[in-house]
Design an enzyme around this catalytic site. Structure first.
Site, PDB file in Angstrom:
ATOM      1  N   SER A   1       0.832  -1.194   0.000  1.00 28.35           N
ATOM      2  CA  SER A   1       0.000   0.000   0.000  1.00 28.35           C
ATOM      3  C   SER A   1       0.868   1.245   0.000  1.00 28.35           C
ATOM      4  O   SER A   1       1.841   1.355   0.742  1.00 28.35           O
ATOM      5  CB  SER A   1      -0.953  -0.022   1.195  1.00 28.35           C
ATOM      6  N   LYS A   2       0.514   2.133  -0.902  1.00 29.15           N
ATOM      7  CA  LYS A   2       1.248   3.378  -1.072  1.00 29.15           C
ATOM      8  C   LYS A   2       1.215   4.162   0.242  1.00 29.15           C
ATOM      9  O   LYS A   2       2.193   4.776   0.646  1.00 29.15           O
ATOM     10  CB  LYS A   2       0.578   4.163  -2.194  1.00 29.15           C
TER      11      LYS A   2
END
Ligand code: GLU
Length: 485
Positions: free
Chosen positions: A252-253
């Site tokens: 996840s960014k």
């Protein structure tokens, strides 16, 4: 049958590695089967749109070489390829389902829904839409529509029975209809939800194979009810397991995991990223089972859907570095210089320095291109350094004999007219021989004097050559003075 596939990103940010992998697998499968690869932009969730994201997706895919045959920017016979531009297409299909009792208008407001959900949850029930508006008579519906009351159209999921579909990797997946919610197909803003648009578009665009993330496994049975409702042929589904940061967490960014663009910015080469990502959840079979390195074309030849793993793949930056380092080494000197140039320039501002001489010193020593600038920080200006650098056990150098060495080298350098690599090399070897010293006794002090560093890309000869005669002599003089000479 002509294979037709699509990559269908939502422009909600950047191309994450899971997305890149889906695009890559779809592309490989399509090319292998001489099919048509389509890019479709799924932008019906207006709240999640990020300005500029579509352009970023184009850019990333193009950079990766995953070229599409039909898409928003190049057109095709099945366009438009952006869902908001297809807005008017969806409603008639939803209305057709309404006519057949497979969907219905719903006028419940957000507040009403929230209230009923809260009540259900207070009783410990999981909320799903209670089919409240299914009870409206056709006249009541028409009245509300005439009065302009906002509505959505919901899928009318049967209350019993089973919905199912077949996935190439996961096999037959069935769910009890009683567990499914009456999904919204057309939203109050008139746009379709993903749930509806993906079915309508895959059908209208003649998609034969759907490759996508396994997060859609659970909802695919519902989509199948839509296909059945319309009497349309169901595409072949290939759902891919997620790309994970570790055993528990998806990449996840938000948690700092890199996107494709980030990796590019961190100095990873596209070919290395693609090679690594291809193997992240897919393994070659047969004779090539042990092969690690693949060009995009070789991947096309080798790719086989059944080699995709069902278990989640864990992203490993060290493994990616391993691939990157190998790909950097494989570049031709010209290509390496081209790839490395921006990083070389970051490290060396002095325009007099010939970067094509610096590049070969680095090519075999890198995991990523971003490692380059700090390795070159002594070229523009000699850093301050301590005389302890001259002390090297193996070379048998100390401060005193280093001063002697520099004093021997200086006049020889001063007298030189030819400042070629070979001339410098011969001169330094000559000094060692003439004084019956091991080469290291000369080379080490010179290297320290011209770099001020314990480790450098390249040795004394390379560095003197690149720095030029004048700068080399200046630095040797600094060394002599620093050593008390
Ligand atoms: N728009 C969806 C996404 O970005 C694509 C899902 C699909 O390929 O059907 O996740």
């Amino acid at each position: 049958m002509q294979v037709r596939t699509r990559f269908a990103p939502s422009p909600t940010g950047y191309l994450h590695l899971g997305g890149l992998r889906t695009a890559l697998y779809t592309y490989l499968f399509t090319r292998k089967n001489n099919g048509v690869f389509i890019l479709r932009i799924e932008d019906t969730d207006q709240e999640r749109l990020v300005p500029g994201a579509t352009e970023k997706i184009y850019k990333s895919l193009k950079l990766a070489g995953l070229n599409w045959d039909e898409g928003p920017d190049i057109g095709g016979d099945y366009g438009p390829y952006v869902q908001t531009e297809r807005k008017d297409i969806y409603l008639p299909y939803a209305q057709q389902l309404v006519k057949e009792g497979k969907a219905y208008y719903c006028f419940c407001t957000k507040e009403e829904l929230a209230e009923r959900r809260a009540a259900a949850e207070a009783e410990g029930k999981t909320w799903k839409y209670d089919k409240h508006c299914l009870n409206l008579t056709p006249e009541e519906v028409q009245e509300k529509l005439n009065a302009g009351i906002p509505y959505v159209i919901r899928q009318n999921i049967p209350e019993s029975g089973e919905a199912s579909f077949d996935d190439v990797l996961y096999g037959h997946i069935a769910v009890d209809c009683s567990e499914l919610d009456d999904n919204v197909l057309i939203k109050a803003d008139g746009l379709p939800t993903y749930n509806f648009a993906n079915v309508v578009d895959d059908h209208l665009m003649g998609i034969t194979h759907v490759v996508r993330g396994s997060e859609y496994l659970a909802s695919a049975p519902k989509y199948n009810l839509l296909y059945e409702g319309f009497g349309w042929e169901v595409p072949t589904y290939i759902h891919c397991s997620p790309v994970m940061r570790d055993a528990q967490h998806k990449m996840s960014k938000r948690h700092g995991d890199p996107s494709y663009e980030d990796l590019k910015a961190q100095g990873f080469l596209t070919d290395a990223i693609l090679n690594y990502v291809a193997l992240l959840g897919w393994s070659p079979r047969g004779e090539i089972a042990e092969q690690e390195f693949f060009t995009l074309d070789e991947l096309v030849q080798a790719f086989d859907i059944t080699g995709i793993s069902k278990s989640p793949a864990i992203f490993d930056i060290e493994k990616l570095k391993y691939f990157n380092s190998a790909y950097i080494k494989k570049l031709s000197p010209e290509d390496f210089l081209k790839a490395a140039e921006p990083y070389l320039r970051q490290g060396i501002k002095n325009p007099a320095i010939d970067l094509s001489l610096v590049a070969p010193l680095l090519q075999t020593r890198l995991d990523t291109l971003t490692e380059i600038p700090p390795m070159l920080d002594f070229f523009d200006d000699l850093p301050e350094y301590g005389n302890d650098l001259y002390v090297h056990k193996k070379m048998k150098t100390n401060e005193e004999n280093s001063l002697d060495a520099l004093n021997l080298v200086k006049p020889v350098f001063e007298a030189m007219e030819d400042w070629s690599f070979d001339a410098i090399h011969d001169a330094l070897m000559g000094v060692a021989q003439a004084n019956e010293l091991k080469n290291g006794r000369i080379m080490w002090p010179v290297r320290v004097a011209v770099s001020g560093k314990p480790t450098t890309p390249g040795g004394a000869v390379e560095l003197c050559h690149i720095l030029g005669k004048e700068e080399t002599l200046k630095r040797i003089q600094t060394g002599i003075e620093q050593l008390g000479g």
